[in-house]
Design an enzyme around this catalytic site. Structure first.
Site, short mmCIF file in Angstrom:
data_model
loop_
_atom_site.label_atom_id
_atom_site.label_comp_id
_atom_site.label_asym_id
_atom_site.label_seq_id
_atom_site.Cartn_x
_atom_site.Cartn_y
_atom_site.Cartn_z
CB CYS A 2 -7.88 6.70 -7.12
SG CYS A 2 -8.77 6.23 -5.64
NE ARG A 28 -2.88 6.17 -10.35
CZ ARG A 28 -1.73 6.71 -9.97
NH1 ARG A 28 -0.62 6.36 -10.57
NH2 ARG A 28 -1.68 7.60 -9.00
CD1 TRP A 74 -6.49 0.01 -3.48
CD2 TRP A 74 -6.34 1.74 -2.07
NE1 TRP A 74 -5.92 -0.44 -2.31
CE2 TRP A 74 -5.81 0.59 -1.44
CE3 TRP A 74 -6.35 2.94 -1.36
CZ2 TRP A 74 -5.29 0.62 -0.14
CZ3 TRP A 74 -5.84 2.97 -0.08
CH2 TRP A 74 -5.31 1.81 0.52
CG ASN A 100 -5.10 9.60 -6.90
OD1 ASN A 100 -5.23 8.87 -5.94
ND2 ASN A 100 -3.93 9.81 -7.49
N GLY A 101 -6.68 10.83 -4.11
CA GLY A 101 -6.04 11.44 -2.94
C GLY A 101 -6.96 11.38 -1.74
CD GLU A 477 10.55 -8.03 -3.28
OE1 GLU A 477 10.25 -7.35 -2.29
OE2 GLU A 477 9.91 -7.96 -4.36
CE LYS A 481 6.87 -8.94 -5.02
NZ LYS A 481 7.35 -7.62 -5.29
CD GLU A 484 2.98 -7.72 -3.84
OE1 GLU A 484 4.13 -7.69 -4.24
OE2 GLU A 484 2.27 -6.70 -3.73
CG HIS A 500 17.56 -15.43 18.22
ND1 HIS A 500 18.26 -15.70 19.37
CD2 HIS A 500 18.49 -15.34 17.23
CE1 HIS A 500 19.55 -15.75 19.12
NE2 HIS A 500 19.73 -15.55 17.81
CE LYS A 599 3.90 -1.33 -10.31
NZ LYS A 599 4.67 -2.51 -9.86
C1 AGP Z 1 5.59 -4.63 -4.22
O1 AGP Z 1 5.30 -5.79 -4.89
C2 AGP Z 1 4.48 -3.84 -3.76
N1 AGP Z 1 3.46 -3.74 -4.68
C3 AGP Z 1 4.76 -2.63 -2.90
O2 AGP Z 1 5.37 -3.10 -1.74
C4 AGP Z 1 5.60 -1.45 -3.47
O3 AGP Z 1 6.92 -1.86 -3.63
C5 AGP Z 1 5.50 -0.25 -2.50
O4 AGP Z 1 4.16 0.16 -2.43
C6 AGP Z 1 6.39 0.89 -2.89
O5 AGP Z 1 6.08 1.39 -4.15
P1 AGP Z 1 7.07 2.37 -4.90
O6 AGP Z 1 8.29 1.60 -5.20
O7 AGP Z 1 6.33 2.79 -6.13
O8 AGP Z 1 7.34 3.51 -3.98
#
Ligand code: AGP
Length: 604
Positions: A2, A28, A74, A100-101, A477, A481, A484, A500, A599
């Site tokens: 949010c 956000r 969000w 927000n929260g 990673e 990527k 997501e 395994h 984000k």
């Molecule tokens: C990465 O592409 C993601 N959007 C997500 O995993 C992100 O890295 C994670 O939420 C941590 O965020 P931060 O680095 O702002 O703490």
């Protein structure tokens, strides 16, 4: 999670300023959006969907006022409907609130207010705040006191802004969610008049000012003719005005189709910024100021998502230097806290606001640990709250997928280790590789075949990524990527682990992306793992510097320049970022705002 915005003093531009700010905060959350503008009464417009949908709904409406609030959501409590969109109103519709929260005790408050006759129109936790303010005003309190009393009933995390009819400005408070005040034209901390802004993050108002004040937990702000900030007991607080060091243009797309692609291409510059004045090639020295004195005997890393992959990498770097080090998922850290000893606890977070990482750092700090934050965000909660900060200086990252900041995190972890625990031999090896890194990344960006590979494999329904040592976090990673932003199944594995169990899933329709660096034992073993998947008909894409014979077993090759294994991890990752981007783009996905994500994740 949010984004909230508020402004006062923008005259006829109030509504535009709010909507513009929401567009900048859309990373956000993008489930719904809304604005509330204060004139003699409050006009609210809100809708499920993105800011573009809000713009559509506002089209043709004349909403004017001298102050206002806005929100991009969000969802946490209740689905993304019009009714659950913020702002939320009280029964009299004279009080509007954005939040927000998460208000943890909202159900009890809602029941109590309901028994007093308050009617609720949404499923959200936020709506109780508007009704609480209403309740305290009805009981005879002045609006600003009623706002304060209402906030004091709340448990949980919040950045809240409210407008109240009959008053002239904005009321705001924060606890465990970010909130920053912007001082625009004619605004100062000691004289009335001028333009003021309020937001979850600076990009919301960076076009109008670079002067900011970060609110702390427990503080209240009143923005009307001037700015008044008070602590939880109502005492005036004197605050430092900070100057933001990046430009408004950095939050635009600069001609790229997506922020993600722009940010992938910004990596050479971001890396130069991270290295600037910190590494000296001729003398092979690394300068991270007094962080070099930390010289930890053990390190615990806490982080989430991409930052967790950086943490895994960081733990390997320190272990290689002979320092016991471990990476923990921040969300699990506090549930079974490891013994601390004299360990340094390092939180890695692009945003510096991730709730899981914050709470892990707080847990460690509460047990007496020395804490360090590795972040991109100057003035973030983690930057301000913990003992030390190491900035990665990547510049603003808007795309939900972390790209340039991962490169910055890996680079800064090397700087920390080289300056604090490693010796001159390692510095002589690593410093030249780090200095080469921006140029090497540029070469990949110029020549990458990732788009062709993406075209070839875009119809696959499952993708595997494998690597060993420093390439293992990169495999994880690469998979994160891709999943997501493409919504396709992707998994990363330690290359040796495939046999395994996961190998059972591999068939002719499972492309395996293998990271192979150098020609040493790790490379040879990974080539062995490549042969194992090849024998099961899996197509293989090798990301390699060409030193081993891995290419012989590959259907496609993505080349990276020869480099140190640690810097090669950054290089291989660039190829995987491009593969993920091009697959998602060809599938027509919402690359910068993937479904269900945000984000900055400020809830646990
Ligand atoms: C990465 O592409 C993601 N959007 C997500 O995993 C992100 O890295 C994670 O939420 C941590 O965020 P931060 O680095 O702002 O703490």
């Amino acid at each position: 999670m949010c984004g909230i915005i508020g402004c006062i003093g923008r005259g006829k531009h109030t509504l535009d300023t709010l909507v513009h700010g929401l567009e900048k905060l859309e990373y956000r959350g993008y489930d719904s959006a809304g604005v509330g503008v204060l004139n003699t009464d409050i006009s609210v417009c809100k809708t499920s969907g993105k800011i573009a949908d809000l713009r559509g709904k506002l089209d043709g409406q004349s909403i004017a006022g001298h102050a206002g609030i806005g929100h991009t959501r969000w969802s946490t409590h209740g689905p993304p409907t019009d009714a659950n969109a913020h702002p939320h109103l009280d029964c009299t519709e004279e009080i509007a609130v954005v939040h927000n929260g998460i208000i943890e005790n909202y159900q009890g408050l809602r029941d109590e207010l309901g028994s007093k006759g308050h009617c609720f129109t949404s499923d959200t936790d936020t709506e109780v705040v508007a009704h609480l303010i209403e309740e305290f005003i009805a009981a005879g309190e002045e609006p600003s006191q009623a706002f304060r009393t209402a906030i004091q009933q709340l448990e949980g995390s919040y950045a809240i802004a409210a407008v109240i009819e009959g008053t002239t400005g904005l009321f705001a408070a924060r606890n465990d969610s970010p909130l920053v005040v912007g001082l625009g034209d004619g605004a100062s901390t000691d004289e009335d008049g001028g333009q003021f802004f309020l937001a979850s993050d600076v990009p919301a108002f960076r076009d109008f000012t670079d002067r900011v004040i970060y609110l702390e937990d427990g503080e209240f702000a009143r923005l009307d003719g001037g700015l008044t900030i008070t602590d939880s007991e109502g005492k005036l607080v004197s605050k430092t005005v900070h100057t933001v060091e990046w430009d408004a243009e950095e939050t635009g797309k600069s001609g790229y189709d997506h922020f993600m692609l722009k940010e992938i291409h910004e990596q050479p510059r971001a890396l130069r910024q991270c290295l600037r004045s910190r590494v000296e090639e001729q003398t092979a020295t690394v300068d991270v100021g007094n962080l070099a004195d930390l010289n930890p005997s053990g390190v615990q890393f806490v982080a989430c998502g991409t930052s967790y992959h950086a943490a895994m990498y960081g733990a390997q770097v320190f272990r290689e230097a002979g320092v016991p080090a471990q990476a923990f998922l921040a969300s699990e850290y506090a549930t079974a806290p490891p013994p601390l000893g004299d360990d340094l606890v390092v939180g890695i977070s692009q945003s510096g606001e991730t709730a899981d990482t914050l709470s892990a750092l707080r847990e460690a700090s509460g047990r007496g640990a020395t804490t360090l934050t590795l972040t991109n965000t100057v003035g973030s909660t983690m930057d301000r709250e913990f003992d030390h900060t190491l900035f990665i200086y990547s510049g603003p990252e808007i795309g939900v997928a972390a790209t340039k900041t991962f490169a910055g995190q890996l680079t800064a972890l090397n700087l920390l280790s080289l300056a604090s625990v490693e010796g001159s031999r390692q510095r002589r090896e690593l410093v030249p590789a780090l200095r080469e890194l921006p140029g090497d990344v540029q070469r990949i960006l110029d020549d990458s075949m990732a788009e062709e590979v993406a075209e070839y494999y875009e119809d696959s329904r499952s993708y595997f990524f494998i690597g060993r040592g420093y390439q293992y976090p990169v495999a994880l990673e690469g998979a994160l990527k891709l999943k997501e932003i493409s919504y396709e199944h992707a998994e990363g594995f330690a290359a040796g682990e495939l046999k395994h169990g996961p190998l059972a899933l591999v068939d002719g329709n499972t492309p395996v992306f293998a990271l192979v660096v150098g020609d040493g034992e790790k490379a040879r073993k990974t080539v062995g793992n490549i042969k194992e998947v090849e024998a099961r008909d899996a197509p293989v894409v090798v990301i390699t510097d060409g030193q081993s014979d891995a290419e012989r077993y590959a259907d496609h090759v993505l080349e990276i320049p020869e480099s140190h294994p640690r810097t090669a991890a950054v290089l291989g990752n660039v190829q995987l970022q491009l593969v993920a981007y091009h697959i998602a783009n060809r599938l027509g996905r919402s690359i910068d705002k993937p479904r269900n994500l945000a984000k900055s994740v400020t809830v646990e």
